[in-house]
Design an enzyme around this catalytic site. Structure first.
Site, short mmCIF file in Angstrom:
data_model
loop_
_atom_site.label_atom_id
_atom_site.label_comp_id
_atom_site.label_asym_id
_atom_site.label_seq_id
_atom_site.Cartn_x
_atom_site.Cartn_y
_atom_site.Cartn_z
CG ASP A 196 -6.64 -2.31 -3.86
OD1 ASP A 196 -7.20 -1.41 -3.20
OD2 ASP A 196 -5.45 -2.62 -3.72
CB SER A 226 -0.95 -0.06 1.20
OG SER A 226 -1.92 0.96 1.16
CG HIS A 266 -5.69 -1.94 -0.14
ND1 HIS A 266 -4.96 -1.59 -1.26
CD2 HIS A 266 -5.09 -1.31 0.91
CE1 HIS A 266 -3.98 -0.78 -0.91
NE2 HIS A 266 -4.02 -0.61 0.40
#
Length: 209
Positions: A154, A104, A185
């Site tokens: 995501d 991320s 995610h």
């Protein structure tokens, strides 16, 4: 080297090759992805810094204006600071080019490092990642090996953003392996064997649905 360059919170574990630069996601810290590093390359040297930006008490590597809207001026400044830290750690501990492992916010930071300071990294494993810059800088990424693992659902890394990131890295000469999964995610466990092989220098570029 400026005084205090190595003062930011981090974990440094000596070990063998490949040396890993571990970059956590929003709200995590320098310890959060160590189990993943151990799973990908047991016994490897690990450098895991903490992001120095606080967003409502959550650690990040750079600021954002809103969800999915990066503060690119801050991103450039923070990435350059991180590069200075990495160079100091390499000099102090005899580390060569590092292979980034990021999730991320950490994965986006790894991409920005590749684009602004390509000499620091041999490549990376980027999970849940999006392009860091609207107008990415030129960079010579020949010889860099990058694996991207992104989810089709995501909300922080949409399929079109994934395609754009692959394109901008390949245009600059990187060898990119793209792994897509049906989740959101998250780390996708089924991709771990491919990630492990990538970190350990096996396999080549591919695209997998």
């Amino acid at each position: 080297m400026t005084a205090g360059t190595l003062a930011r919170p981090h974990v440094l574990r000596p070990g063998g090759a490949p040396a890993l630069l571990v970059l956590h996601g929003t709200g995590d810290d320098e310890h959060g992805l160590l189990p993943l590093a151990d799973a990908l390359a047991p016994g490897a040297a690990v450098l895991s810094p903490r992001g120095t930006v606080s967003e409502h008490g959550m650690n990040r590597f750079f600021r954002r204006h809103a969800e999915g809207v990066f503060d690119e001026d801050d991103l450039r400044e923070r990435v350059d600071e991180l590069a200075e830290f990495i160079r100091a750690a390499q000099a102090a501990h005899g580390l060569g080019p590092l292979h980034a492992v990021g999730f991320s916010n950490g994965a986006n930071t790894a991409s920005a490092l590749l684009l602004r300071h390509p000499d620091l990294l041999s490549g990376g494993v980027l999970l849940g990642t999006a392009p860091p810059f609207a107008d990415p800088p030129p960079a010579d990424l020949r010889g860099k090996r990058v694996l991207i693992s992104n989810g089709e659902r995501d909300p922080h890394a949409l399929p079109a953003q994934t395609t754009r990131l692959v394109g901008l890295l390949e245009e600059r000469g990187a060898e990119v392996t793209l792994l897509r999964h049906p989740g959101g995610h998250q780390l996708w466990p089924d991709h771990l064997p491919a990630m492990r092989a990538h970190v350990q220098g096996e396999g080549g570029s591919s695209s997998q649905g």
